[in-house]
Motif scaffolding. Sequence first.
Motif, PDB file in Angstrom:
ATOM      1  N   VAL A   1       0.852  -1.185   0.000  1.00 45.77           N
ATOM      2  CA  VAL A   1       0.000   0.000   0.000  1.00 45.77           C
ATOM      3  C   VAL A   1       0.887   1.234   0.000  1.00 45.77           C
ATOM      4  O   VAL A   1       1.740   1.400   0.873  1.00 45.77           O
ATOM      5  N   MET A   2       0.678   2.079  -0.989  1.00 47.76           N
ATOM      6  CA  MET A   2       1.412   3.335  -1.085  1.00 47.76           C
ATOM      7  C   MET A   2       0.693   4.446  -0.313  1.00 47.76           C
ATOM      8  O   MET A   2       1.314   5.287   0.303  1.00 47.76           O
ATOM      9  N   GLU A   3      -0.649   4.431  -0.409  1.00 45.95           N
ATOM     10  CA  GLU A   3      -1.477   5.430   0.264  1.00 45.95           C
ATOM     11  C   GLU A   3      -2.851   4.837   0.470  1.00 45.95           C
ATOM     12  O   GLU A   3      -3.392   4.184  -0.423  1.00 45.95           O
ATOM     13  N   SER A   4      -3.433   5.056   1.646  1.00 46.02           N
ATOM     14  CA  SER A   4      -4.800   4.621   1.914  1.00 46.02           C
ATOM     15  C   SER A   4      -5.736   5.790   1.639  1.00 46.02           C
ATOM     16  O   SER A   4      -5.749   6.764   2.395  1.00 46.02           O
ATOM     17  N   VAL A   5      -6.490   5.691   0.557  1.00 46.24           N
ATOM     18  CA  VAL A   5      -7.409   6.760   0.177  1.00 46.24           C
ATOM     19  C   VAL A   5      -8.691   6.657   0.998  1.00 46.24           C
ATOM     20  O   VAL A   5      -9.243   7.653   1.442  1.00 46.24           O
ATOM     21  N   LYS A   6      -9.162   5.432   1.231  1.00 45.68           N
ATOM     22  CA  LYS A   6     -10.335   5.192   2.053  1.00 45.68           C
ATOM     23  C   LYS A   6     -10.082   3.946   2.880  1.00 45.68           C
ATOM     24  O   LYS A   6      -9.651   2.928   2.363  1.00 45.68           O
ATOM     25  N   ASP A   7     -10.339   4.049   4.172  1.00 45.74           N
ATOM     26  CA  ASP A   7     -10.121   2.942   5.081  1.00 45.74           C
ATOM     27  C   ASP A   7     -11.257   2.971   6.084  1.00 45.74           C
ATOM     28  O   ASP A   7     -11.150   3.593   7.129  1.00 45.74           O
ATOM     29  N   SER A   8     -12.339   2.314   5.762  1.00 45.03           N
ATOM     30  CA  SER A   8     -13.556   2.402   6.573  1.00 45.03           C
ATOM     31  C   SER A   8     -13.886   1.061   7.216  1.00 45.03           C
ATOM     32  O   SER A   8     -13.556   0.014   6.702  1.00 45.03           O
ATOM     33  N   THR A   9     -14.562   1.123   8.346  1.00 40.07           N
ATOM     34  CA  THR A   9     -15.077  -0.073   8.998  1.00 40.07           C
ATOM     35  C   THR A   9     -16.603  -0.084   9.004  1.00 40.07           C
ATOM     36  O   THR A   9     -17.211  -0.979   9.556  1.00 40.07           O
ATOM     37  N   VAL A  10     -17.210   0.929   8.395  1.00 41.28           N
ATOM     38  CA  VAL A  10     -18.657   1.099   8.439  1.00 41.28           C
ATOM     39  C   VAL A  10     -19.330   0.418   7.255  1.00 41.28           C
ATOM     40  O   VAL A  10     -19.025   0.734   6.102  1.00 41.28           O
ATOM     41  N   PHE A  11     -20.233  -0.529   7.552  1.00 43.27           N
ATOM     42  CA  PHE A  11     -21.049  -1.159   6.528  1.00 43.27           C
ATOM     43  C   PHE A  11     -22.309  -0.316   6.304  1.00 43.27           C
ATOM     44  O   PHE A  11     -22.933   0.129   7.268  1.00 43.27           O
ATOM     45  N   GLN A  12     -22.680  -0.135   5.063  1.00 43.18           N
ATOM     46  CA  GLN A  12     -23.938   0.549   4.762  1.00 43.18           C
ATOM     47  C   GLN A  12     -25.068  -0.450   4.986  1.00 43.18           C
ATOM     48  O   GLN A  12     -25.069  -1.512   4.381  1.00 43.18           O
ATOM     49  N   VAL A  13     -25.991  -0.127   5.869  1.00 45.48           N
ATOM     50  CA  VAL A  13     -27.109  -1.042   6.162  1.00 45.48           C
ATOM     51  C   VAL A  13     -28.416  -0.460   5.684  1.00 45.48           C
ATOM     52  O   VAL A  13     -28.532   0.693   5.422  1.00 45.48           O
TER      53      VAL A  13
END
Length: 150
Positions: free
Chosen positions: A138-150
């Motif tokens: 990984v060079m850069e993390s543009v999006k790193d989410s733990t949220v699921f859309q429910v």
Amino acid sequence: MDHIDKRILMELQTNAKQNIKEIASKVGLSVTPTYERVKKIEQAKIIKSYVALLDREKIGKKFIAYCQITLIRHHKDLLDGFKLHTLQYPEIMECHHISGNFDFLLKIVVDDITQYQQFINEKLSLLDSISTINSSFVMESVKDSTVFQV
């Protein structure tokens, strides 16, 4: 699960530390029905656990690699054995048995490239079931989410 349950889940994913009163005000219910809904969601095991999400860079985990693993052959014992081994290594944050050109996709998080090399050389590559390991860093993390859309 109705739209209010989904809003409760979104609130908990965003901030699980907020109390029932805060959640209730955001979803438009009083405290008691909100509490009952949360308990029902927990009992249904929709919520697996409550955790603290750490800032990996602040704790020194600055290096992420994704490893595509090919096993020497597709055999139930080899697959099961590999899965069990991955559970023993805290460096492996995720392990997915996938379709396509590779058998498994691993997310490995360590301090730096030196620690990654040690992990590969001293742990992962010692598994007899592995044919090939292909790594992407990984060079850069543009999006790193733990949220699921429910």
